[in-house]
Design a protein around this motif. Structure first.
Motif, PDB file in Angstrom:
ATOM      1  N   ILE A  47       0.822  53.090  24.155  1.00  0.00           N
ATOM      2  CA  ILE A  47      -0.347  52.389  23.625  1.00  0.00           C
ATOM      3  C   ILE A  47      -1.370  53.397  23.111  1.00  0.00           C
ATOM      4  O   ILE A  47      -1.238  54.601  23.324  1.00  0.00           O
ATOM      5  N   LYS A  48      -2.400  52.861  22.450  1.00  0.00           N
ATOM      6  CA  LYS A  48      -3.484  53.716  21.959  1.00  0.00           C
ATOM      7  C   LYS A  48      -4.151  54.439  23.122  1.00  0.00           C
ATOM      8  O   LYS A  48      -4.274  53.869  24.184  1.00  0.00           O
TER       9      LYS A  48
ATOM     10  N   ILE B 274      14.197  55.620  22.933  1.00  0.00           N
ATOM     11  CA  ILE B 274      13.329  55.174  21.848  1.00  0.00           C
ATOM     12  C   ILE B 274      12.004  54.713  22.447  1.00  0.00           C
ATOM     13  O   ILE B 274      11.984  53.954  23.413  1.00  0.00           O
ATOM     14  N   ALA B 275      10.916  55.171  21.862  1.00  0.00           N
ATOM     15  CA  ALA B 275       9.582  54.750  22.289  1.00  0.00           C
ATOM     16  C   ALA B 275       9.025  53.769  21.264  1.00  0.00           C
ATOM     17  O   ALA B 275       9.082  54.018  20.062  1.00  0.00           O
ATOM     18  N   ILE B 276       8.489  52.673  21.776  1.00  0.00           N
ATOM     19  CA  ILE B 276       7.819  51.694  20.921  1.00  0.00           C
ATOM     20  C   ILE B 276       6.328  51.975  20.993  1.00  0.00           C
ATOM     21  O   ILE B 276       5.731  51.952  22.075  1.00  0.00           O
ATOM     22  N   HIS B 277       5.737  52.256  19.853  1.00  0.00           N
ATOM     23  CA  HIS B 277       4.295  52.507  19.761  1.00  0.00           C
ATOM     24  C   HIS B 277       3.620  51.219  19.327  1.00  0.00           C
ATOM     25  O   HIS B 277       3.900  50.715  18.235  1.00  0.00           O
TER      26      HIS B 277
ATOM     27  N   TYR C  83       0.803  56.901  17.954  1.00  0.00           N
ATOM     28  CA  TYR C  83       0.554  57.385  16.596  1.00  0.00           C
ATOM     29  C   TYR C  83       1.417  56.717  15.527  1.00  0.00           C
ATOM     30  O   TYR C  83       0.973  56.575  14.394  1.00  0.00           O
ATOM     31  N   MET C  84       2.631  56.273  15.854  1.00  0.00           N
ATOM     32  CA  MET C  84       3.460  55.636  14.821  1.00  0.00           C
ATOM     33  C   MET C  84       2.858  54.309  14.380  1.00  0.00           C
ATOM     34  O   MET C  84       2.992  53.926  13.226  1.00  0.00           O
ATOM     35  N   ALA C  85       2.175  53.611  15.286  1.00  0.00           N
ATOM     36  CA  ALA C  85       1.529  52.341  14.928  1.00  0.00           C
ATOM     37  C   ALA C  85       0.100  52.578  14.457  1.00  0.00           C
ATOM     38  O   ALA C  85      -0.292  52.129  13.378  1.00  0.00           O
TER      39      ALA C  85
END
Length: 157
Positions: free
Chosen positions: A141-142, A109-112, A146-148
């Motif tokens: 990160i930015k 799982i990737a946390i954006h 894209y999800m955030a």
């Protein structure tokens, strides 16, 4: 949780849909990404988003998407806001990861996070990425989160 296809569903129902989606192609590559953004009004609106994308030859081949919007007391402090956003994403990721482990579903799982080197969140990147990685997840990160910064951002307006 909310889905544009399935409507309002519980976490358990969302997980069953994700599990079914991931089992469509057991040899396929999937990316599970979770991100949260926020927007201040007279409260702080915080959409938490999760996307499961099917990848084939490094090209996206569709996916499913879920979201939950929370409204909390207005948060004006940027550090507090970015940590609160990240905490919401981590909470969902930890719950989902436990279900993956129970069902022996291999997935990362990737946390954006809605933080990048250009802007007021730059000074928190080391803390945030260290925290997310210490929890066992990839941190994005930015401009790649894209999800955030795109999906959740659109829902925060």
């Amino acid at each position: 949780m909310h889905s544009t296809i399935y409507g309002e569903i519980s976490f358990e129902e969302m997980y069953l849909l994700i599990r079914a989606y991931l089992s469509q192609d057991r040899n396929g590559e999937y990316r599970v990404s979770i991100g949260t953004d926020s927007q201040n009004f007279d409260y702080t609106k915080m959409p938490i988003t999760i996307g499961i994308h099917r990848i084939e030859n490094q090209i996206g081949k569709g996916g499913i998407f879920f979201s939950e919007i929370r409204r909390v007391k207005k948060i004006s402090n940027i550090r507090q806001k970015i940590f609160y956003e990240t905490n919401l994403s981590l909470d969902l990721a930890l719950r989902l990861n436990l279900k993956f482990i129970e069902d022996n579903i291999p997935n990362k799982i990737a946390i954006h996070v809605d933080a990048g080197y250009n802007g007021p969140t730059a000074m928190y990147i080391a803390e945030i990425t260290g925290w997310v990685k210490a929890c066992g997840f990839q941190c994005v990160i930015k401009p790649d989160s894209y999800m955030a910064s795109s999906v959740a951002n659109r829902l925060s307006k």
